[in-house]
Design an enzyme around this catalytic site. Sequence first.
Site, PDB file in Angstrom:
ATOM      1  N   HIS A 271       1.205  -1.061  -0.016  1.00 41.21           N
ATOM      2  CA  HIS A 271       0.374  -0.011  -0.259  1.00 41.21           C
ATOM      3  C   HIS A 271       0.706   1.219   0.427  1.00 41.21           C
ATOM      4  O   HIS A 271       2.058   1.261   0.575  1.00 41.21           O
ATOM      5  CB  HIS A 271      -0.795  -0.011   1.438  1.00 41.21           C
ATOM      6  CG  HIS A 271      -2.093   0.943   1.119  1.00 41.21           C
ATOM      7  ND1 HIS A 271      -2.230   2.189   1.190  1.00 41.21           N
ATOM      8  CD2 HIS A 271      -3.390   0.432   0.055  1.00 41.21           C
ATOM      9  CE1 HIS A 271      -3.062   2.392   0.678  1.00 41.21           C
ATOM     10  NE2 HIS A 271      -4.761   1.852   0.605  1.00 41.21           N
ATOM     11  N   ASP A 325      -8.436  -5.359  -0.106  1.00 38.23           N
ATOM     12  CA  ASP A 325      -8.402  -6.507  -0.663  1.00 38.23           C
ATOM     13  C   ASP A 325      -8.045  -7.782  -0.350  1.00 38.23           C
ATOM     14  O   ASP A 325      -9.082  -8.222  -1.327  1.00 38.23           O
ATOM     15  CB  ASP A 325      -7.709  -5.661  -2.373  1.00 38.23           C
ATOM     16  CG  ASP A 325      -8.293  -4.720  -2.654  1.00 38.23           C
ATOM     17  OD1 ASP A 325      -9.356  -4.436  -2.799  1.00 38.23           O
ATOM     18  OD2 ASP A 325      -7.741  -4.052  -3.479  1.00 38.23           O
TER      19      ASP A 325
HETATM   20  N1  CMC Z   1       3.724  -8.010  -5.069  1.00 34.76           N
HETATM   21  C1  CMC Z   1       5.130  -7.776  -4.568  1.00 34.76           C
HETATM   22  N2  CMC Z   1       5.878  -6.679  -4.421  1.00 34.76           N
HETATM   23  C2  CMC Z   1       5.755  -5.070  -3.696  1.00 34.76           C
HETATM   24  C3  CMC Z   1       3.803  -5.341  -3.713  1.00 34.76           C
HETATM   25  C4  CMC Z   1       3.424  -6.860  -3.895  1.00 34.76           C
HETATM   26  N3  CMC Z   1       1.825  -6.993  -4.007  1.00 34.76           N
HETATM   27  N4  CMC Z   1       4.433  -3.874  -3.412  1.00 34.76           N
HETATM   28  C5  CMC Z   1       4.906  -3.925  -3.633  1.00 34.76           C
HETATM   29  N5  CMC Z   1       6.003  -4.418  -3.717  1.00 34.76           N
HETATM   30  C6  CMC Z   1       6.952  -4.043  -3.574  1.00 34.76           C
HETATM   31  C7  CMC Z   1       7.609  -3.548  -5.459  1.00 34.76           C
HETATM   32  O1  CMC Z   1       8.526  -4.139  -6.108  1.00 34.76           O
HETATM   33  C8  CMC Z   1       8.751  -2.562  -4.611  1.00 34.76           C
HETATM   34  O2  CMC Z   1      10.270  -2.761  -4.335  1.00 34.76           O
HETATM   35  P1  CMC Z   1      12.035  -2.313  -4.722  1.00 34.76           P
HETATM   36  O3  CMC Z   1      11.388  -1.529  -3.751  1.00 34.76           O
HETATM   37  O4  CMC Z   1      11.978  -3.853  -4.540  1.00 34.76           O
HETATM   38  O5  CMC Z   1      11.651  -2.525  -5.769  1.00 34.76           O
HETATM   39  C9  CMC Z   1       8.454  -2.030  -3.230  1.00 34.76           C
HETATM   40  O6  CMC Z   1       7.479  -2.964  -3.502  1.00 34.76           O
HETATM   41  C10 CMC Z   1       8.045  -0.203  -3.700  1.00 34.76           C
HETATM   42  O7  CMC Z   1       6.082  -1.184  -4.294  1.00 34.76           O
HETATM   43  P2  CMC Z   1       5.694  -0.027  -5.479  1.00 34.76           P
HETATM   44  O8  CMC Z   1       5.336  -0.512  -6.725  1.00 34.76           O
HETATM   45  O9  CMC Z   1       7.150   1.438  -5.299  1.00 34.76           O
HETATM   46  O10 CMC Z   1       4.575   0.689  -4.396  1.00 34.76           O
HETATM   47  P3  CMC Z   1       3.816   1.895  -4.579  1.00 34.76           P
HETATM   48  O11 CMC Z   1       3.787   2.558  -3.207  1.00 34.76           O
HETATM   49  O12 CMC Z   1       4.081   2.718  -6.065  1.00 34.76           O
HETATM   50  O13 CMC Z   1       2.735   0.858  -4.837  1.00 34.76           O
HETATM   51  C11 CMC Z   1       0.716  -0.921  -4.621  1.00 34.76           C
HETATM   52  C12 CMC Z   1       1.180   0.321  -3.875  1.00 34.76           C
HETATM   53  C13 CMC Z   1      -0.206  -0.792  -3.921  1.00 34.76           C
HETATM   54  C14 CMC Z   1      -0.194  -0.435  -5.794  1.00 34.76           C
HETATM   55  C15 CMC Z   1       1.857  -2.112  -5.323  1.00 34.76           C
HETATM   56  O14 CMC Z   1       1.929  -2.403  -3.278  1.00 34.76           O
HETATM   57  C16 CMC Z   1       0.573  -3.427  -5.500  1.00 34.76           C
HETATM   58  O15 CMC Z   1       0.966  -2.947  -6.696  1.00 34.76           O
HETATM   59  N6  CMC Z   1       0.277  -3.901  -4.456  1.00 34.76           N
HETATM   60  C17 CMC Z   1      -0.590  -4.915  -4.953  1.00 34.76           C
HETATM   61  C18 CMC Z   1      -1.954  -4.418  -5.704  1.00 34.76           C
HETATM   62  C19 CMC Z   1      -2.488  -4.476  -4.574  1.00 34.76           C
HETATM   63  O16 CMC Z   1      -3.171  -4.854  -4.387  1.00 34.76           O
HETATM   64  N7  CMC Z   1      -3.620  -3.150  -4.708  1.00 34.76           N
HETATM   65  C20 CMC Z   1      -4.438  -2.918  -3.848  1.00 34.76           C
HETATM   66  C21 CMC Z   1      -4.250  -1.460  -2.640  1.00 34.76           C
HETATM   67  S1  CMC Z   1      -5.233  -1.016  -1.591  1.00 34.76           S
HETATM   68  C22 CMC Z   1      -6.426  -1.091  -2.115  1.00 34.76           C
HETATM   69  C23 CMC Z   1      -6.740   0.073  -3.290  1.00 34.76           C
HETATM   70  O17 CMC Z   1      -6.054   1.510  -3.095  1.00 34.76           O
HETATM   71  O18 CMC Z   1      -8.190  -0.218  -3.932  1.00 34.76           O
END
Ligand code: CMC
Length: 388
Positions: A271, A325
């Site tokens: 998140h 989720d």
């Molecule tokens: N699985 C594996 N690695 C992850 C995940 C995940 N679900 N989420 C974050 N990471 C890692 C990512 O690989 C990165 O690693 P590194 O620093 O080594 O490169 C680090 O964590 C930071 O990730 P990011 O994508 O830059 O973080 P963000 O703040 O831009 O993204 C997010 C947040 C929610 C988009 C992301 O965690 C994600 O894609 N999660 C899976 C999708 C999900 O469950 N979304 C629902 C969010 S909550 C409800 C809502 O908002 O609707």
Amino acid sequence: MATFAKGLEGVTAAETRMSFIDGEKGILEYVGIPIDDLARNSTFEETVFLLWNCRLPTKGELADFTQQLRSRYALPAGMKERILSVPKNAQPMHMLRTMVSALSMHDPDPNSVEVHKVREKALNVLAQVPAIIAMFDRNRRGLPLVDPDPKLTFAENFLYMLNGVKPSPAVARAFDICMILHADHGLNNSTFSSRVVISTLSDTYSALTAAIGSLRGPLHGGANEEVMEMLFEIEDIAKKEGKDVMSIIEPFIMDKLARRHEGARIMGFGHRVYKTIDPRATFLKTFAKQIATDTGNLELYEISSRIEQIMAREVGAKGIYPNVDFYSATTYHSIGLKLDLFTPMFAMSRVSGWAGHVIEQLSDNRLYRPKAEYVGPHAAPYIPIDKR
Ligand code: CMC
């Protein structure tokens, strides 16, 4: 000084009185009330009143608000036909986005941005989204449509229109709690989208339509469907390979984690704001276990729980924990909802949050207009087309 923050991380772009999030401590409050208290004690109707008025209602106010909502359950004339004309294989979120947009054409005064009128429009959309989703779903299943029943609560009425029978009190309450938990969540992407649109003094329908488009994305509300697909995929692999399902979870997750720099994600984890477990996930975890046990879906809960353990060991230190989720997927499945209705369920509840933010934005509006940092060339020559 202008600064650039990719994805607007860490940028504060609005003031709100609706929800407070402490991502380090895992706290979520609506108007100061912990989400856990609301989930245990409130109803969706009361929660919406709270978000839209920034205080709890009195008994009389709640009865009046509930009555106002119920009196708007029925769709305007012509909407049913429009829903029936949607291709049966359309994706529900595309259908929903289009039908919420279509509601504007049944409003004789769609563009008004006076707050008292926006409240009316918001109440209409909130009341009617359940009928839109349920009628679309019944039509695609070849079943006769079920008209809303104004004697029922928001949650009961939706499940009644969807299934043609009134839900048991336990299922209705489970669904009501899911609605409470999804109602608002700070300046998330879809809420921000709704505020950006209304800040042009466009209209309520355009703001809500934009928000639905945003919510659909797999990085946002679309994740709950992908969580369920992942759980099914794990079960399928186990079946195909003739292995015990619990034994294949670890290699499945480790493989995805190994590919995370290519963009692989474990859906339902991570998140932008929470660096610990999302408090909605904490609540839903206990809840999912109970409802999965009651409905014979315990295996799905056990797979989820094992994934959570592996993720805590592997990436917990990086602050990647279950989000809302993750366990809402098992909960919705156990309630009997079809997979492609999971994100529409999120939208059905979040309409309340989006509308509240639209009202807040209008109450103290300033046009959203950030800048982009130009990183292209300057003074480039214009080359005539036959010389390129
Ligand atoms: N699985 C594996 N690695 C992850 C995940 C995940 N679900 N989420 C974050 N990471 C890692 C990512 O690989 C990165 O690693 P590194 O620093 O080594 O490169 C680090 O964590 C930071 O990730 P990011 O994508 O830059 O973080 P963000 O703040 O831009 O993204 C997010 C947040 C929610 C988009 C992301 O965690 C994600 O894609 N999660 C899976 C999708 C999900 O469950 N979304 C629902 C969010 S909550 C409800 C809502 O908002 O609707």
